[in-house]
Design an enzyme around this catalytic site. Structure first.
Site, PDB file in Angstrom:
ATOM      1  CG  ASP A   2       8.085  14.192   0.190  1.00 60.34           C
ATOM      2  OD1 ASP A   2       8.559  12.918   0.373  1.00 60.34           O
ATOM      3  OD2 ASP A   2       7.396  14.217  -0.451  1.00 60.34           O
ATOM      4  CG  ASP A  57       6.659  10.819   4.075  1.00 59.98           C
ATOM      5  OD1 ASP A  57       6.856  12.606   4.607  1.00 59.98           O
ATOM      6  OD2 ASP A  57       7.139  10.484   2.748  1.00 59.98           O
ATOM      7  CG  ASP A  62       4.840   1.276  -1.306  1.00 56.98           C
ATOM      8  OD1 ASP A  62       5.576   1.260  -1.018  1.00 56.98           O
ATOM      9  OD2 ASP A  62       4.398   2.578  -2.637  1.00 56.98           O
TER      10      ASP A  62
END
Ligand code: ATP
Ligand code: MG
Length: 433
Positions: free
Chosen positions: A63, A65, A145
Site C-alpha cells: 500500500d 502511505d 520504527d
C-alpha cells in the site's frame, strides 16, 4: 549508488531523482492525486514507509502511505472522500473505491509534561497509549520504527529524504530500530514482532542492538490488546513468509507469547507432531500465496491447535472421567478460551475451526450413509486437507484413511457406492468376530 550529501539546513541526506530507481509509474495514481492536491493547497506531503522501502528494493508495495503537515481536520476539508480513523494514532483515510490511501500528520516528540494529557498518554510500563502530538518532518522521522521505514519521497522534485541512515541500512540489509531499542520496544512492544516480520519478509539481518533486548522484553506483549495481536499474527504468518517468520518468532521467544496454548505442549513433552504440523501448514500457506491461491486463517489455526486439543482431550478424559467425544468438546472450549485471551481469534474463524476438528473424528466412521453426508459438508475440503497433513506426519492407519478419502471424493458416484459397500462388509465381518 546513492549520493549521500547532507542537506545544508536540515538533518537529512537528499537523494535526487537521477540517483534512485523510484519512478512515478510504479506509484499508485490515487496516491499521486492525494500528494498533488495537498501540495496545491500549500501543505508539505510525502510518500513514506513501506512503499518507498519496497520500491527501492524492486518489490511491489502492499500500500502507499502519505505523511503531511496538514492536520487530520485540514485533510478532511480538502478531500470529500475522507474518513478520520484511529484513537491511538489519528489518521485520515482517503477512499478511492477499493483502494484506501492512508494520510498521517507528522508525529511530534513526546514531551513528558504533555504525557498524560489528551494528546499523548503513556502507561506505567512506558507504553504509548495515545500518540497524537503533531510535529515536524524531522520529528516524524525519528518517531518511526526502523531506519528503512523512515524514507520520504517528494513529488515536488522527485527526490528522496533519508533522516536516519535508512539507505545505508537498506544496502547492507539491516533491520535497525531508530533510537534506543529498549525505550522503543517499551513504547510499543509490537515493534518486536515488526522486527522479525521485516527480517523474514525482506530476508535481512537484525542489527545486534535491535536484536539484543527482544528475548528479555518479549513478555511485554502481554500488555497488547488481544485484537491487535490477532491482526499482527496474520501479517506474521499469512503474508507469504510465514515459515521464516515462525523460525524467528521461536528464536526470539516471541512465539510463546502469542500462542500460550501451543507453547505449553512444546515445553511439556516436546511433541514432535506439533512442530511438524506447524512447519508444514506454514510452508503450504507460503506456497499458496506465492501461487496466488486463496488462504484461510481458520485452516492455519486449525492445524496449529490440533495437537494441543488432542493432548487436552486426553487430560480431560483422565482427570474429568469423561468419554472421548465429550472431553474433545470440552478441550476445544478450554484451548480456545486460553488462546483467545491473548490473541483474539474471531468467532467466525473459531466456528470454522470447530467444524474442521469435529470432521477429523467423523471421517473415521464411513459406513452406511455417513461418508456421503461428510462429503456434502461445506468444510469437507479443509477437513480433508488437515487429515492428509496429519497422515503425512503420523503415518500408520491414518495414511490408509486419507488415501480412502482421496479416492472417494474424486471418483464417480457409482464407484463411491461400491467403496462404501466394501467398507460395510468388512465392518460386519469385524463385528461378528
Ligand atoms: P507493510 O505495509 O509492507 O507491512 P509498512 O512498513 O508499510 O510495511 P505499516 O504497518 O503499513 O508497515 O506502517 C507504515 C509505516 O508507519 C511504517 O513504515 C513505519 O514508518 C510506521 N510505523 C508503523 N507501525 C509503527 C510502530 N509500531 N512504531 C513506529 N512506527 C510505525
Ligand atoms: Mg504499509
Amino acid at each position: 549508488m546513492f549520493c549521500h550529501d547532507k542537506h545544508p539546513e536540515s538533518h537529512y541526506v537528499s537523494i535526487p531523482r537521477n540517483e534512485h530507481n523510484i519512478s512515478r509509474k510504479e506509484i499508485s495514481e490515487n496516491a499521486l492525486k492525494v500528494l498533488h492536491r495537498l501540495n496545491k493547497q500549500g501543505y508539505e506531503a510525502y510518500l513514506v514507509g513501506g512503499c518507498i522501502r519496497d520500491l527501492l528494493l524492486g518489490k511491489k508495495p502492499k500500500d502507499f502511505d502519505i505523511t503531511t503537515n496538514a492536520t487530520p481536520e485540514q485533510i478532511q476539508k480538502i478531500f470529500r472522500n475522507c474518513r478520520l480513523v484511529g484513537r491511538r494514532f489519528r489518521l485520515a483515510h482517503i477512499m478511492f473505491g477499493k483502494e484506501i490511501i492512508e494520510v498521517a500528520t507528522f508525529r511530534g516528540e513526546h514531551d513528558n509534561q504533555l504525557d498524560q494529557t489528551n494528546m499523548s498518554r503513556r502507561s506505567q510500563a512506558g507504553m504509548l497509549l495515545r500518540d497524537n502530538v503533531y510535529g515536524t518532518i524531522e520529528q516524524d522521522a525519528i518517531r518511526r520504527d526502523f531506519t528503512i521505514n523512515a524514507l520520504y519521497y517528494s513529488l515536488k522534485d522527485f527526490s528522496l529524504r533519508d533522516y536516519c541512515g535508512g539507505i545505508t541500512d537498506l544496502q547492507k540489509g539491516l533491520i535497525r530500530l531508530i533510537g534506543d531499542p529498549q525505550v522503543r520496544y517499551r513504547e510499543d512492544p509490537v515493534r518486536m514482532l515488526r522486527t522479525v516480520r521485516f527480517a523474514a519478509k525482506l530476508d535481512m539481518e537484525i542489527e545486534a542492538q535491535t536484536a539484543k533486548p527482544i528475548k528479555h522484553l518479549a513478555p511485554l506483549l502481554k500488555n497488547i490488546p488481544a485484537a491487535r495481536l490477532f491482526d499482527e499474527s496474520l501479517k506474521l504468518l499469512q503474508t507469504g513468509n510465514g515459515y521464516a517468520t515462525y523460525k524467528l518468532l521461536k528464536e526470539y521467544h516471541l512465539f510463546e507469547q502469542l500462542f500460550p496454548a501451543i507453547n505449553r505442549l512444546f515445553t511439556n513433552n516436546q511433541n514432535s507432531f506439533l512442530e511438524k504440523i506447524i512447519e508444514q501448514v506454514l510452508k503450504n500457506t507460503d506456497y499458496r500465496i506465492a501461487n496466488n491461491k486463496r488462504v484461510n486463517p481458520a485452516f492455519l489455526f486449525a492445524a496449529f491447535f490440533w495437537y494441543p486439543i488432542i493432548e487436552q482431550t486426553q487430560l480431560t478424559c483422565i482427570e474429568g472421567g469423561l468419554q472421548f467425544h465429550d472431553a474433545f468438546s470440552v478441550a476445544i472450549n478450554d484451548v480456545l478460551a486460553e488462546q483467545c485471551k491473548v490473541l483474539a481469534i474471531p468467532r467466525r474463524l473459531t466456528s470454522i475451526m470447530g467444524d474442521i476438528w469435529r470432521l477429523q473424528l467423523r471421517m473415521k466412521k464411513r459406513e452406511g450413509k455417513r461418508a456421503f453426508a461428510i462429503l456434502e459438508n461445506p468444510k469437507f475440503r479443509a477437513a480433508y486437507d488437515l487429515l492428509e497433513m496429519r497422515a503425512s506426519i503420523e503415518k500408520g492407519e491414518l495414511l490408509e484413511l486419507a488415501k480412502w478419502w482421496d479416492e472417494f471424493q474424486f471418483t464417480s458416484p457409482e464407484k463411491r457406492v461400491i467403496m462404501v459397500k466394501q467398507l460395510n462388509k468388512t465392518f460386519k465381518r469385524k463385528g461378528k468376530r
